[in-house]
Write a protein that holds these residues in place. Structure first.
Motif, PDB file in Angstrom:
ATOM      1  N   GLU A 190       0.825  -1.197   0.000  1.00 52.07           N
ATOM      2  CA  GLU A 190       0.000   0.000   0.000  1.00 52.07           C
ATOM      3  C   GLU A 190       0.860   1.247   0.000  1.00 52.07           C
ATOM      4  O   GLU A 190       2.053   1.198   0.323  1.00 52.07           O
ATOM      5  N   ILE A 191       0.224   2.341  -0.372  1.00 51.68           N
ATOM      6  CA  ILE A 191       0.886   3.631  -0.369  1.00 51.68           C
ATOM      7  C   ILE A 191      -0.125   4.675   0.075  1.00 51.68           C
ATOM      8  O   ILE A 191      -1.318   4.554  -0.216  1.00 51.68           O
ATOM      9  N   LEU A 192       0.342   5.670   0.815  1.00 53.37           N
ATOM     10  CA  LEU A 192      -0.475   6.823   1.186  1.00 53.37           C
ATOM     11  C   LEU A 192      -0.018   7.998   0.338  1.00 53.37           C
ATOM     12  O   LEU A 192       1.165   8.329   0.328  1.00 53.37           O
ATOM     13  N   LEU A 193      -0.941   8.623  -0.364  1.00 56.30           N
ATOM     14  CA  LEU A 193      -0.603   9.749  -1.231  1.00 56.30           C
ATOM     15  C   LEU A 193      -1.293  11.016  -0.748  1.00 56.30           C
ATOM     16  O   LEU A 193      -2.496  11.017  -0.486  1.00 56.30           O
ATOM     17  N   CYS A 194      -0.516  12.103  -0.653  1.00 57.18           N
ATOM     18  CA  CYS A 194      -1.060  13.408  -0.267  1.00 57.18           C
ATOM     19  C   CYS A 194      -1.700  14.053  -1.501  1.00 57.18           C
ATOM     20  O   CYS A 194      -1.496  13.597  -2.632  1.00 57.18           O
ATOM     21  N   PRO A 195      -2.471  15.126  -1.316  1.00 56.95           N
ATOM     22  CA  PRO A 195      -3.097  15.781  -2.454  1.00 56.95           C
ATOM     23  C   PRO A 195      -2.105  16.213  -3.539  1.00 56.95           C
ATOM     24  O   PRO A 195      -2.401  16.076  -4.734  1.00 56.95           O
ATOM     25  N   LEU A 196      -0.928  16.697  -3.161  1.00 61.54           N
ATOM     26  CA  LEU A 196       0.041  17.124  -4.173  1.00 61.54           C
ATOM     27  C   LEU A 196       0.549  15.934  -4.984  1.00 61.54           C
ATOM     28  O   LEU A 196       0.697  16.024  -6.202  1.00 61.54           O
ATOM     29  N   ALA A 197       0.794  14.814  -4.328  1.00 58.85           N
ATOM     30  CA  ALA A 197       1.230  13.611  -5.047  1.00 58.85           C
ATOM     31  C   ALA A 197       0.142  13.160  -6.019  1.00 58.85           C
ATOM     32  O   ALA A 197       0.438  12.777  -7.157  1.00 58.85           O
ATOM     33  N   LEU A 198      -1.112  13.228  -5.597  1.00 64.16           N
ATOM     34  CA  LEU A 198      -2.213  12.861  -6.487  1.00 64.16           C
ATOM     35  C   LEU A 198      -2.326  13.828  -7.661  1.00 64.16           C
ATOM     36  O   LEU A 198      -2.512  13.415  -8.804  1.00 64.16           O
ATOM     37  N   GLU A 199      -2.197  15.112  -7.374  1.00 64.66           N
ATOM     38  CA  GLU A 199      -2.254  16.107  -8.447  1.00 64.66           C
ATOM     39  C   GLU A 199      -1.139  15.866  -9.458  1.00 64.66           C
ATOM     40  O   GLU A 199      -1.345  15.988 -10.667  1.00 64.66           O
ATOM     41  N   SER A 200       0.045  15.484  -8.974  1.00 59.48           N
ATOM     42  CA  SER A 200       1.175  15.282  -9.881  1.00 59.48           C
ATOM     43  C   SER A 200       0.904  14.153 -10.879  1.00 59.48           C
ATOM     44  O   SER A 200       1.475  14.132 -11.963  1.00 59.48           O
ATOM     45  N   LEU A 201       0.031  13.218 -10.527  1.00 62.39           N
ATOM     46  CA  LEU A 201      -0.341  12.173 -11.479  1.00 62.39           C
ATOM     47  C   LEU A 201      -1.020  12.759 -12.713  1.00 62.39           C
ATOM     48  O   LEU A 201      -0.856  12.248 -13.818  1.00 62.39           O
ATOM     49  N   THR A 202      -1.756  13.850 -12.527  1.00 65.65           N
ATOM     50  CA  THR A 202      -2.460  14.468 -13.660  1.00 65.65           C
ATOM     51  C   THR A 202      -1.512  15.195 -14.596  1.00 65.65           C
ATOM     52  O   THR A 202      -1.882  15.510 -15.725  1.00 65.65           O
ATOM     53  N   TRP A 203      -0.304  15.454 -14.150  1.00 66.63           N
ATOM     54  CA  TRP A 203       0.685  16.139 -14.989  1.00 66.63           C
ATOM     55  C   TRP A 203       1.383  15.178 -15.945  1.00 66.63           C
ATOM     56  O   TRP A 203       2.142  15.601 -16.809  1.00 66.63           O
ATOM     57  N   GLN A 204       1.187  13.879 -15.732  1.00 68.11           N
ATOM     58  CA  GLN A 204       1.941  12.867 -16.474  1.00 68.11           C
ATOM     59  C   GLN A 204       1.258  12.503 -17.788  1.00 68.11           C
ATOM     60  O   GLN A 204       0.042  12.536 -17.910  1.00 68.11           O
ATOM     61  N   ASN A 205       2.088  12.093 -18.716  1.00 66.29           N
ATOM     62  CA  ASN A 205       1.625  11.553 -19.983  1.00 66.29           C
ATOM     63  C   ASN A 205       1.305  10.075 -19.757  1.00 66.29           C
ATOM     64  O   ASN A 205       2.056   9.395 -19.031  1.00 66.29           O
ATOM     65  N   PRO A 206       0.249   9.544 -20.356  1.00 65.22           N
ATOM     66  CA  PRO A 206      -0.069   8.121 -20.160  1.00 65.22           C
ATOM     67  C   PRO A 206       1.084   7.181 -20.503  1.00 65.22           C
ATOM     68  O   PRO A 206       1.160   6.075 -19.979  1.00 65.22           O
ATOM     69  N   ASP A 207       2.001   7.607 -21.366  1.00 67.23           N
ATOM     70  CA  ASP A 207       3.154   6.763 -21.699  1.00 67.23           C
ATOM     71  C   ASP A 207       4.009   6.450 -20.474  1.00 67.23           C
ATOM     72  O   ASP A 207       4.650   5.404 -20.407  1.00 67.23           O
ATOM     73  N   LEU A 208       4.041   7.358 -19.495  1.00 64.90           N
ATOM     74  CA  LEU A 208       4.802   7.103 -18.273  1.00 64.90           C
ATOM     75  C   LEU A 208       4.287   5.856 -17.570  1.00 64.90           C
ATOM     76  O   LEU A 208       5.068   5.020 -17.107  1.00 64.90           O
TER      77      LEU A 208
END
Length: 75
Positions: free
Chosen positions: A43-61
């Motif tokens: 498991e992993i705990l993600l803060c709001p900033l970590a979650l937001e950073s997922l939206t910055w990524q290209n699906p290829d990542l």
């Protein structure tokens, strides 16, 4: 029986390849999202900033990450 007031009930998301349990968790540092793999119990705990950073990524990542899901193998 009453649930843990620091967490919500998990949302289960799965398909033929994977199943994860997603739970909102209150910590002393604020709200986090707990993502737990049902198969390995990792498991992993993600803060709001970590979650937001997922939206910055290209699906290829994510495609690249899934090619070696547990990290590169030792040579």
């Amino acid at each position: 029986m009453q649930g843990n007031p620091a967490t919500d009930e998990p949302i289960v998301i799965g398909n033929e390849f994977s199943e994860v349990h997603v739970t909102k968790v209150r910590t002393r540092n604020g709200m986090r999202l707990r993502i737990r793999d049902a198969k390995s119990d990792r498991e992993i705990l993600l803060c709001p900033l970590a979650l937001e950073s997922l939206t910055w990524q290209n699906p290829d990542l994510f495609t690249e990450l899934l090619s070696t899901p547990y990290g590169p193998e030792d040579e």
